[in-house]
Motif scaffolding. Structure first.
Motif, PDB file in Angstrom:
ATOM      1  N   GLN A 163       0.810  -1.222   0.000  1.00  0.00           N
ATOM      2  CA  GLN A 163       0.000   0.000   0.000  1.00  0.00           C
ATOM      3  C   GLN A 163       0.845   1.276   0.000  1.00  0.00           C
ATOM      4  O   GLN A 163       0.308   2.374  -0.172  1.00  0.00           O
ATOM      5  CB  GLN A 163      -0.917   0.021   1.228  1.00  0.00           C
ATOM      6  CG  GLN A 163      -1.951  -1.086   1.270  1.00  0.00           C
ATOM      7  CD  GLN A 163      -2.793  -1.049   2.529  1.00  0.00           C
ATOM      8  OE1 GLN A 163      -2.839  -0.030   3.233  1.00  0.00           O
ATOM      9  NE2 GLN A 163      -3.475  -2.148   2.826  1.00  0.00           N
ATOM     10  N   ASP A 218       0.935   3.776  -3.269  1.00  0.00           N
ATOM     11  CA  ASP A 218      -0.310   4.527  -3.468  1.00  0.00           C
ATOM     12  C   ASP A 218      -0.484   5.618  -2.421  1.00  0.00           C
ATOM     13  O   ASP A 218      -1.139   6.639  -2.680  1.00  0.00           O
ATOM     14  CB  ASP A 218      -1.512   3.581  -3.426  1.00  0.00           C
ATOM     15  CG  ASP A 218      -1.584   2.668  -4.641  1.00  0.00           C
ATOM     16  OD1 ASP A 218      -0.960   3.014  -5.676  1.00  0.00           O
ATOM     17  OD2 ASP A 218      -2.240   1.623  -4.559  1.00  0.00           O
ATOM     18  N   THR A 271       1.516  10.423  -2.136  1.00  0.00           N
ATOM     19  CA  THR A 271       1.011  11.399  -3.093  1.00  0.00           C
ATOM     20  C   THR A 271       1.814  12.687  -2.973  1.00  0.00           C
ATOM     21  O   THR A 271       2.501  12.917  -1.971  1.00  0.00           O
ATOM     22  CB  THR A 271      -0.470  11.698  -2.829  1.00  0.00           C
ATOM     23  OG1 THR A 271      -0.585  12.298  -1.512  1.00  0.00           O
ATOM     24  CG2 THR A 271      -1.309  10.425  -2.869  1.00  0.00           C
ATOM     25  N   GLU A 286       7.629   6.505  -9.688  1.00  0.00           N
ATOM     26  CA  GLU A 286       7.163   7.378  -8.600  1.00  0.00           C
ATOM     27  C   GLU A 286       8.091   8.571  -8.399  1.00  0.00           C
ATOM     28  O   GLU A 286       7.626   9.671  -8.093  1.00  0.00           O
ATOM     29  CB  GLU A 286       7.037   6.581  -7.299  1.00  0.00           C
ATOM     30  CG  GLU A 286       5.820   5.672  -7.229  1.00  0.00           C
ATOM     31  CD  GLU A 286       6.038   4.347  -7.930  1.00  0.00           C
ATOM     32  OE1 GLU A 286       5.094   3.548  -7.996  1.00  0.00           O
ATOM     33  OE2 GLU A 286       7.191   4.100  -8.394  1.00  0.00           O
TER      34      GLU A 286
END
Length: 333
Positions: A172, A175, A178, A222
């Motif tokens: 997780q 995600d 951010t 990312e």
């Protein structure tokens, strides 16, 4: 608080080593007034079990101490247990007691009675077993102080590591990182390094998420799509940020000797290095709160409670860090 700031110490899980830590600390005089928010009965029984002769001096609202306790004595704001406590044996009946000590300490900081709070370990499982949703000190104090975003920072001599994400399953993590979260966490880290640690212009090293910081997108995007744009925006605000850097080379003297903190993307990226460097002499600090909160870096150690065979090093670092933060905060005021 006058000229001598008062600090609160919570012993955490009554069946663990927290009460022992409070008593062992009281063998020597502290530089500032320090009170334990705890059951006086619990402390007296544990002192007998440990063979310690500690004078427990009752204090409370309206009669806060203004001078440090002498060696061999401890100020105590008596907070009754809900059930008798025995070293090493968890009892869900005392979950409410644990949370009351935290509430008293946190609210006392908010009300200006305490310059900061230092916490010994709690046992999350037994609190949840009592039917109380509890994910940890950090989240509890964030809710108590109405803080929308908090940051976990662990520190030992020569190294501070803050985390963008904390207790998440690894699948997780990506995600959860951010641009908005990264900016919020980085601003809090920067601002508290200035306000609570007295560092005028903090230099922060930022880890990449992926191996080799993504290897130009070949090992993950990312860094390109989230991390680098967020850091660029923050640099426009004047923050001194270096990265994203590969985590496997960031934690080397070449980089660390010239930085004030490292920002890691997830729990097990940054904390294994810190704990290898300073386990037993590290401190957990919650940033983003309107109060000062430090904690030991270890758990309840139920098997050692009441034995006397414990190391108080982490508590000493937690106390010293809280004192230093309070002085830096006063100096910045």
């Amino acid at each position: 608080m006058g000229t001598a700031p008062l600090f609160a110490l919570t012993p955490g899980e009554p069946a663990g080593i927290g009460p022992d830590l409070c008593l062992l600390q009281a063998r020597t005089a502290a530089p500032y007034p320090l009170l334990a928010i705890a059951s006086r009965t619990l402390l007296a029984e544990r002192a007998t079990q440990l063979g310690l002769d500690i004078a427990l001096i009752e204090v409370g609202p309206g009669e806060w101490p203004s001078a440090p306790a002498t060696a061999g004595s401890l100020y105590v704001w008596d907070t009754p247990l809900r059930a008798p406590a025995q070293a090493g044996q968890l009892d869900p009946a005392n979950a409410a007691y644990v949370l009351e000590t935290l509430t008293r300490a946190g609210q006392g900081c908010l009300d200006g009675h305490f310059a900061g709070m230092i916490t010994a370990p709690v046992h999350k499982g037994v609190i949840n077993q009592a039917g109380i949703a509890f994910s940890g000190h950090t989240e509890f104090l964030a809710e108590l102080t109405h803080s929308p975003q908090v940051v976990m920072l662990l520190a030992t001599h020569g190294l501070r590591v803050a985390l963008v994400t904390t207790h998440l399953p690894l699948r997780q993590v990506a995600d959860a990182i951010t641009g908005e979260r990264l900016e919020q966490v980085t601003r809090i880290l920067h601002d508290d390094l200035v306000a609570k640690f007295g560092i005028r212009a903090p230099r922060i090293l930022v880890c990449g998420l992926n191996p080799h910081a993504g290897e130009g997108g070949h090992l993950g995007r990312e860094e390109i799509e989230v991390i680098e744009p967020a850091l660029a925006r923050l640099r426009l605000e004047g923050l001194n940020l270096i990265g994203p850097l590969p985590a496997d080379t960031l934690f080397t003297p070449k980089y660390l000797e010239h930085c004030d903190a490292v920002l890691a993307m997830y729990h097990d990226q940054g904390l294994p290095v810190l704990k290898y460097k300073g386990f037993g002499a590290a401190v957990n600090v919650t940033l983003g709160l309107p109060i000062i909160r430090t904690s030991v870096d270890h758990g309840t150690a139920l098997d050692l409670a009441g034995s006397g065979r414990i190391d108080t090093g982490s508590l000493q670092v937690a106390l010293e860090t809280a004192y230093q933060m309070a002085m830096a905060t006063r100096g910045a005021a």
